[in-house]
Write an enzyme that holds these catalytic residues in place. Structure first.
Site, PDB file in Angstrom:
ATOM      1  CE  LYS A   7     -14.892   9.215  55.897  1.00 38.71           C
ATOM      2  NZ  LYS A   7     -15.974   8.217  55.492  1.00 38.71           N
ATOM      3  CD  GLN A  18     -16.347  13.011  50.451  1.00 37.39           C
ATOM      4  OE1 GLN A  18     -15.424  13.546  50.568  1.00 37.39           O
ATOM      5  NE2 GLN A  18     -17.549  13.491  50.878  1.00 37.39           N
ATOM      6  N   GLY A  41     -21.469  12.181  55.522  1.00 37.01           N
ATOM      7  CA  GLY A  41     -23.128  12.010  56.356  1.00 37.01           C
ATOM      8  C   GLY A  41     -21.712  11.182  57.609  1.00 37.01           C
ATOM      9  CG  HIS A  42     -18.390  12.584  58.969  1.00 40.82           C
ATOM     10  ND1 HIS A  42     -16.981  12.687  59.170  1.00 40.82           N
ATOM     11  CD2 HIS A  42     -18.557  11.393  57.478  1.00 40.82           C
ATOM     12  CE1 HIS A  42     -16.180  12.915  57.212  1.00 40.82           C
ATOM     13  NE2 HIS A  42     -17.456  12.221  56.665  1.00 40.82           N
ATOM     14  CG  ASP A  63     -21.444   6.224  54.533  1.00 40.04           C
ATOM     15  OD1 ASP A  63     -21.575   6.901  54.122  1.00 40.04           O
ATOM     16  OD2 ASP A  63     -21.585   5.665  52.667  1.00 40.04           O
TER      17      ASP A  63
HETATM   18  P1  GDP Z   1     -18.193   7.928  57.684  1.00 40.26           P
HETATM   19  O1  GDP Z   1     -19.428   9.049  57.192  1.00 40.26           O
HETATM   20  O2  GDP Z   1     -17.216   7.191  57.886  1.00 40.26           O
HETATM   21  O3  GDP Z   1     -18.793   8.790  59.334  1.00 40.26           O
HETATM   22  O4  GDP Z   1     -19.751   6.735  58.789  1.00 40.26           O
HETATM   23  P2  GDP Z   1     -21.435   6.880  58.240  1.00 40.26           P
HETATM   24  O5  GDP Z   1     -21.394   7.501  59.681  1.00 40.26           O
HETATM   25  O6  GDP Z   1     -21.687   7.386  57.436  1.00 40.26           O
HETATM   26  O7  GDP Z   1     -21.412   5.177  58.335  1.00 40.26           O
HETATM   27  C1  GDP Z   1     -20.782   4.350  59.774  1.00 40.26           C
HETATM   28  C2  GDP Z   1     -22.523   3.897  61.034  1.00 40.26           C
HETATM   29  O8  GDP Z   1     -21.539   2.964  61.735  1.00 40.26           O
HETATM   30  C3  GDP Z   1     -22.882   4.925  61.668  1.00 40.26           C
HETATM   31  O9  GDP Z   1     -24.351   4.473  61.522  1.00 40.26           O
HETATM   32  C4  GDP Z   1     -22.351   4.612  63.064  1.00 40.26           C
HETATM   33  O10 GDP Z   1     -23.077   5.003  64.122  1.00 40.26           O
HETATM   34  C5  GDP Z   1     -22.299   2.852  62.812  1.00 40.26           C
HETATM   35  N1  GDP Z   1     -20.883   2.480  63.493  1.00 40.26           N
HETATM   36  C6  GDP Z   1     -19.852   3.156  63.165  1.00 40.26           C
HETATM   37  N2  GDP Z   1     -18.554   2.616  64.093  1.00 40.26           N
HETATM   38  C7  GDP Z   1     -19.398   1.395  64.164  1.00 40.26           C
HETATM   39  C8  GDP Z   1     -18.971  -0.571  65.047  1.00 40.26           C
HETATM   40  O11 GDP Z   1     -18.116  -0.812  65.472  1.00 40.26           O
HETATM   41  N3  GDP Z   1     -20.349  -0.961  65.265  1.00 40.26           N
HETATM   42  C9  GDP Z   1     -21.573  -0.921  65.018  1.00 40.26           C
HETATM   43  N4  GDP Z   1     -22.284  -1.556  65.164  1.00 40.26           N
HETATM   44  N5  GDP Z   1     -21.950   0.444  64.670  1.00 40.26           N
HETATM   45  C10 GDP Z   1     -21.240   1.202  64.634  1.00 40.26           C
HETATM   46  P1  IMO Z   2     -18.381   9.937  54.103  1.00 49.61           P
HETATM   47  O1  IMO Z   2     -17.767  11.064  54.626  1.00 49.61           O
HETATM   48  C1  IMO Z   2     -20.526   6.922  50.511  1.00 49.61           C
HETATM   49  C2  IMO Z   2     -20.230   8.803  46.689  1.00 49.61           C
HETATM   50  C3  IMO Z   2     -21.267   8.713  46.489  1.00 49.61           C
HETATM   51  C4  IMO Z   2     -21.891   8.626  44.430  1.00 49.61           C
HETATM   52  C5  IMO Z   2     -20.029   9.565  44.901  1.00 49.61           C
HETATM   53  C6  IMO Z   2     -20.374  10.723  43.992  1.00 49.61           C
HETATM   54  O2  IMO Z   2     -19.611   9.933  54.054  1.00 49.61           O
HETATM   55  O3  IMO Z   2     -17.915   8.673  53.458  1.00 49.61           O
HETATM   56  P2  IMO Z   2     -20.723  12.749  44.874  1.00 49.61           P
HETATM   57  O4  IMO Z   2     -22.017  13.680  45.454  1.00 49.61           O
HETATM   58  O5  IMO Z   2     -19.573  12.752  45.123  1.00 49.61           O
HETATM   59  O6  IMO Z   2     -20.758  13.773  43.432  1.00 49.61           O
HETATM   60  O7  IMO Z   2     -21.113  11.804  44.378  1.00 49.61           O
HETATM   61  O8  IMO Z   2     -19.376   9.164  45.903  1.00 49.61           O
HETATM   62  N1  IMO Z   2     -19.807   9.295  48.053  1.00 49.61           N
HETATM   63  C7  IMO Z   2     -19.943   8.681  48.925  1.00 49.61           C
HETATM   64  N2  IMO Z   2     -19.895   7.781  49.336  1.00 49.61           N
HETATM   65  N3  IMO Z   2     -19.480   8.543  51.319  1.00 49.61           N
HETATM   66  C8  IMO Z   2     -19.894   9.250  51.110  1.00 49.61           C
HETATM   67  O9  IMO Z   2     -19.049  10.485  52.599  1.00 49.61           O
HETATM   68  C9  IMO Z   2     -19.439  10.123  49.898  1.00 49.61           C
HETATM   69  N4  IMO Z   2     -19.504  10.759  49.673  1.00 49.61           N
HETATM   70  C10 IMO Z   2     -19.513  10.380  47.823  1.00 49.61           C
HETATM   71  O10 IMO Z   2     -22.339   7.861  46.678  1.00 49.61           O
HETATM   72  O11 IMO Z   2     -21.198   6.988  44.256  1.00 49.61           O
HETATM   73 MG    MG Z   3     -21.540   8.501  55.871  1.00 53.61          MG
END
Ligand code: GDP
Ligand code: IMO
Ligand code: MG
Length: 450
Positions: A18, A228, A42-43, A15
């Protein structure tokens, strides 16, 4: 061999943002590939002002010219995939049917995998806190050579049934022993149902190797959208509090069917503060009012971790769970640099960290650890659940800053924000080339001089 692959990987526990940087890097790419995990990821990407939480399709789908591949290293929940394809089409993203390709070698997540995920977690004294999406059990079947691949769904139903029968024998025994009659899998009906789902997806299922060969031979840019992150890696993360794939760069290249010699650049993504969802060590974690089930305690006085979580909107894209929050941890970045060969960092949420500083009056950065009586600048690999967790040594900055997405030059940043970046670069040994100032693709400062 041409070298035109950009790999984007998470450097902490996921999270980090990415999806955003992958979607941006995809703007001039020919191929964008998801390589590991499944819908545990979740991206979030922003497409023409609409926020899209993608779990399986690469964020690069926002570039109407990019071919998006779900690689052989991914495990697929087909219902989730179909609804994601529908969401993308309804959002108006063009040519999905022509641009989405699914490796026939990617493995399928069945309902019994999700039941097993819950069962295994419930049996554990120290649950991992998985996303309960069936990820681990699906990879376990793959390793046990009883997994079902996308190609298998297209076999005649009787052949598919035979394969499912092999796969479910041990699982059904386990379900019976645990009085989980409702979970017992029936090969005949699953074969029928999943053959139909396979047929719905047939137009996307393909051998991805000619597409990749072509792109490399023509020196086209390929982006790998890692899922991840480093500390969740099965071999290099906080085992056993990890996921079941290898999200470090070598694992993503394997899961995307790409040759390491064609690698051009690795971008490690982090947030200016850190977060983790699920259980396991988190040295810089801040105290928060979260109960033992991971839920926010209602009406409790907000602690530092609650303030960071709320300012950063840190609630899981996949599970909506409140994320654990803490300060920036540089020793982990330093280790990630070597495990994944990171060239540059993208630090997202610099805007949010400024707000955190303004609210709390200070910002901390962990630059090294005290561990087993020594000061170290890397993440030790011998931590276990009952053992000593490294104690962070912090540098503290007084105050915070205001920045918004109109800030496009590093030189325009407040001095305190620059000081923060300098501390991270020095302690991690990685140049910070990208700085996130908001959620959209171009809410980014790019330091062209790096
Ligand atoms: P990922 O799993 O690495 O793709 O990241 P996620 O989408 O799960 O979580 C990142 C969250 O931060 C999302 O809600 C993005 O929209 C938000 N986000 C990403 N970069 C920035 C930033 O520079 N500033 C702010 N305020 N939000 C950001
Ligand atoms: P993105 O790509 C955050 C974590 C779960 C748990 C561990 C194992 O959005 O960054 P699993 O269901 O994979 O067997 O769970 O890994 N986990 C993540 N945490 N972002 C993710 O993906 C994750 N994918 C798995 O929360 O701790
Ligand atoms: Mg994510």
């Amino acid at each position: 061999m041409n070298k035109n692959i950009t790999v984007i990987v998470g450097t902490k526990w996921g999270d980090e943002g990415k999806g955003k940087i992958a979607s941006r890097e995809a703007e001039n790419a020919k191929l964008v590939i998801r390589a590991t995990g499944g819908n545990n990821a979740g991206h979030t990407i922003i497409y023409k002002g609409t926020s899209l939480p993608l779990h399986l399709v690469p964020g690069g789908i926002s570039n109407p010219n990019a071919i998006c591949i779900i690689g052989p290293g991914v495990v697929l929940d087909l219902e989730v995939l179909l609804s994601e394809i529908e969401l993308l089409k309804n959002t108006g993203i063009p040519n999905i049917d022509e641009r989405l390709k699914i490796s026939g070698r990617a493995h399928v997540i069945f309902p019994y995998h999700k039941e097993l995920d819950i069962l295994y977690e419930n049996m554990k004294k120290h649950p991992v806190g998985t996303t309960k999406r069936g990820i681990g059990p699906s990879y376990a079947d793959k390793n046990n050579r009883t997994g079902i691949r996308m190609y298998d769904l297209l076999l005649p139903t009787d052949k598919l049934k035979e394969k499912i029968e092999e796969a479910i024998k041990p699982h059904n025994q386990l379900f019976k022993a645990n009085n989980m009659e409702y979970a017992i899998a029936d090969a005949k009906s699953l074969a029928k149902e999943y053959h139909l789902l396979g047929k719905k997806l047939e137009k996307y299922i393909t051998d991805i190797s000619p597409i990749i060969l072509d792109a490399i031979d023509n020196n086209e840019k390929i982006v790998v959208e890692g899922a991840q992150a480093f500390r969740l890696d099965l071999d290099h993360g906080d085992y056993p509090m990890v996921t079941s794939s290898n999200p470090v760069v070598s694992g993503t290249l394997c899961g995307a069917a790409l040759p390491p010699q064609a690698l051009n650049v690795v971008i490690g993504v982090d947030k200016a503060y850190n977060s983790r969802v699920g259980n396991g060590p988190f040295p810089t974690e801040l105290p928060a009012s979260i109960d033992e089930n991971g839920n926010v305690i209602k009406d409790a006085v907000p602690l530092e971790g609650d303030i960071v979580r709320d300012l950063g909107h840190e609630y899981g894209t996949t599970t909506k769970r409140p994320r654990r929050c803490g300060w920036m941890d540089c020793p982990i970045l330093h280790s990630a640099k070597y495990t994944s060969g990171i060239d540059y960092l993208c630090l997202n949420h610099l805007d949010t960290l400024g707000q955190i500083g303004l609210k709390l009056g200070y910002i901390k950065v962990c630059t090294s650890y005290k561990y087993k009586g020594k000061v170290i600048n890397y993440y030790p690999d011998d931590i276990n659940l009952s053992g000593e967790i490294p104690e962070p040594i912090y540098e503290t900055l007084q105050g915070g800053w205001e920045i918004d997405s109109s800030c496009k030059n590093y030189s325009e940043l407040p001095d305190l924000a620059k000081k923060f970046v300098e501390i991270v670069e020095k302690a991690s040994g990685i140049p910070v080339k990208y700085l996130g100032t908001g959620p959209a693709n171009d809410d980014l400062i790019v330091r062209e001089d790096i």
